[in-house]
Scaffold this active site. Structure first.
Site, PDB file in Angstrom:
ATOM      1  N   CYS A 231       0.808  -1.224   0.000  1.00  0.00           N
ATOM      2  CA  CYS A 231       0.000   0.000   0.000  1.00  0.00           C
ATOM      3  C   CYS A 231       0.839   1.270   0.000  1.00  0.00           C
ATOM      4  O   CYS A 231       0.313   2.370  -0.213  1.00  0.00           O
ATOM      5  CB  CYS A 231      -0.944   0.007   1.202  1.00  0.00           C
ATOM      6  SG  CYS A 231      -2.121  -1.364   1.193  1.00  0.00           S
TER       7      CYS A 231
ATOM      8  N   HIS B 281      -3.110   7.016   3.038  1.00  0.00           N
ATOM      9  CA  HIS B 281      -3.561   5.757   2.453  1.00  0.00           C
ATOM     10  C   HIS B 281      -4.954   5.456   2.992  1.00  0.00           C
ATOM     11  O   HIS B 281      -5.195   5.508   4.203  1.00  0.00           O
ATOM     12  CB  HIS B 281      -2.602   4.629   2.806  1.00  0.00           C
ATOM     13  CG  HIS B 281      -3.143   3.268   2.529  1.00  0.00           C
ATOM     14  ND1 HIS B 281      -3.710   2.934   1.312  1.00  0.00           N
ATOM     15  CD2 HIS B 281      -3.237   2.161   3.307  1.00  0.00           C
ATOM     16  CE1 HIS B 281      -4.110   1.674   1.354  1.00  0.00           C
ATOM     17  NE2 HIS B 281      -3.833   1.185   2.554  1.00  0.00           N
TER      18      HIS B 281
ATOM     19  N   ASN C 218     -10.527   0.299  -0.173  1.00  0.00           N
ATOM     20  CA  ASN C 218      -9.071   0.269  -0.116  1.00  0.00           C
ATOM     21  C   ASN C 218      -8.534  -0.262  -1.443  1.00  0.00           C
ATOM     22  O   ASN C 218      -8.667  -1.443  -1.747  1.00  0.00           O
ATOM     23  CB  ASN C 218      -8.632  -0.626   1.049  1.00  0.00           C
ATOM     24  CG  ASN C 218      -7.119  -0.704   1.204  1.00  0.00           C
ATOM     25  OD1 ASN C 218      -6.372  -0.265   0.344  1.00  0.00           O
ATOM     26  ND2 ASN C 218      -6.673  -1.290   2.302  1.00  0.00           N
TER      27      ASN C 218
END
Length: 339
Positions: free
Chosen positions: A116, A257, A287
């Site tokens: 990520c 994030h 996500n």
């Protein structure tokens, strides 16, 4: 002699048409809209359902929009970097596929795998290449088909992930007061037990056993990941602010994030940043791993003003984490919407 710096001069993005809502997920696993919204803040996510399409397809879409919006000559691109956890193939690189589809004739291309944190690390790499003076224009893309490694029988993880891609053009500049200022990137190296994909690599190659036992999907121990993500991203923001003599009130935007709304809220609180200065789009994209930050910039481009102090921060499997400080390079409102 003027100093060469790197600056983001454009943003592109792409999300698939198909919208997977909480209501639809509640018919697939034992969950509900209330359960999902309360725990992670997600209402819907985009899914690339068309057969035979992978991360390179979304990356190409985002990059083509970026080229159209900026009007840059494709032949002037020196390099293309793709961050992805879900490459089309083990090899060749997804970046090489995207480069070929875009017809870039004078660029080299490579992938980065930093989970990520991929966009943060790829942007830092691109900025360093430009600051060296050897490169003028680099495209950085984060593209993730997270649905390809999501177990839709596991209600703890299947509610989290979506697909999408974001791209930025990074160019050389000698103008003062804009561009890449600083980054603080770290890797813990102890996160393997808590967040990983068990099979598919060289340690555990694909087999009937790995497929039958759902070992090719995301495995996550949520509590451990939550705790480390909040601590590391919050502390990384504080580190970057301290190194650059900034106070929380000097920050115009934090772009985190988008892993979980509760994580985002806790990071903002730890860093003492008001939530109205935090870009949030997890509610409608979920996500998308390394694509979350560039997609947030794409969504909020019109809000960004030249010279804005922008902090990017991310956390991912590994545990990799960090924060970057950039001074935004242009007035986003002056760029015509083209989504």
């Amino acid at each position: 002699m003027s100093t060469i710096n790197a600056v983001i001069t454009g943003v592109g993005g792409y999300v698939p048409d198909y919208v997977l809502t909480n209501e639809e997920l509640s018919r697939m696993v034992d969950t509900s809209d209330e359960w999902i919204t309360t725990r992670v803040g997600i209402k819907e996510r985009r899914i690339l359902k068309e057969e035979g399409l992978g991360s390179s397809y979304m990356a190409r879409k985002a990059a083509k929009q970026l080229l159209q919006k900026t009007g840059v000559d494709p032949d002037s691109i020196d390099a293309l970097i793709v961050s992805t956890t879900t490459p089309d193939y083990m090899f060749p690189s997804t970046a090489s596929i995207v480069l070929g589809k875009l017809g870039l004739k004078n660029a080299h291309a490579f992938d980065m795998s930093c989970a990520c944190c991929g966009f943060l690390y790829a942007l830092d790499t691109a900025s360093g290449l430009i600051q060296s003076g050897r490169y003028k224009k680099i495209i950085v893309i984060s593209a993730e088909k997270m649905s390809s490694i999501t177990d839709y029988t596991d209600r703890q993880t299947c509610v989290l992930f979506g697909d999408g891609a974001g791209a930025v053009l990074v160019e050389a500049t000698e103008e003062e007061g804009i561009g890449y200022q600083d980054s603080f990137l770290r890797t813990d190296g102890k996160g393997l037990p808590f967040l990983h994909q068990k099979a598919g690599g060289s340690v555990c190659p694909p087999s009937h056993f790995t497929i039958d036992h759902h070992l090719h999907y995301v495995y996550q121990e949520g509590r451990n990941v939550f705790r480390h993500a909040v601590t590391d991203m919050g502390d990384d923001i504080a580190e970057v602010l301290q190194r650059n003599s900034l106070q929380a009130e000097d920050v115009d935007w934090v772009v985190p994030h988008e892993a979980n709304l509760r994580i985002i809220e806790a990071v903002a609180k730890r860093a003492e940043i008001p939530l109205d200065k935090v870009m949030i789009n997890i509610d409608h994209y979920g996500n998308t791993s390394s694509a979350t930050i560039p997609l947030a910039l794409w969504d909020n481009e019109a809000k960004l003003k030249k010279g804005d102090n922008v902090i990017l921060t991310a956390f991912g499997a590994g545990f990799v984490h960090g924060a970057s400080f950039i001074k935004w390079g242009y007035d986003g409102a002056s760029v015509s919407e083209n989504k």
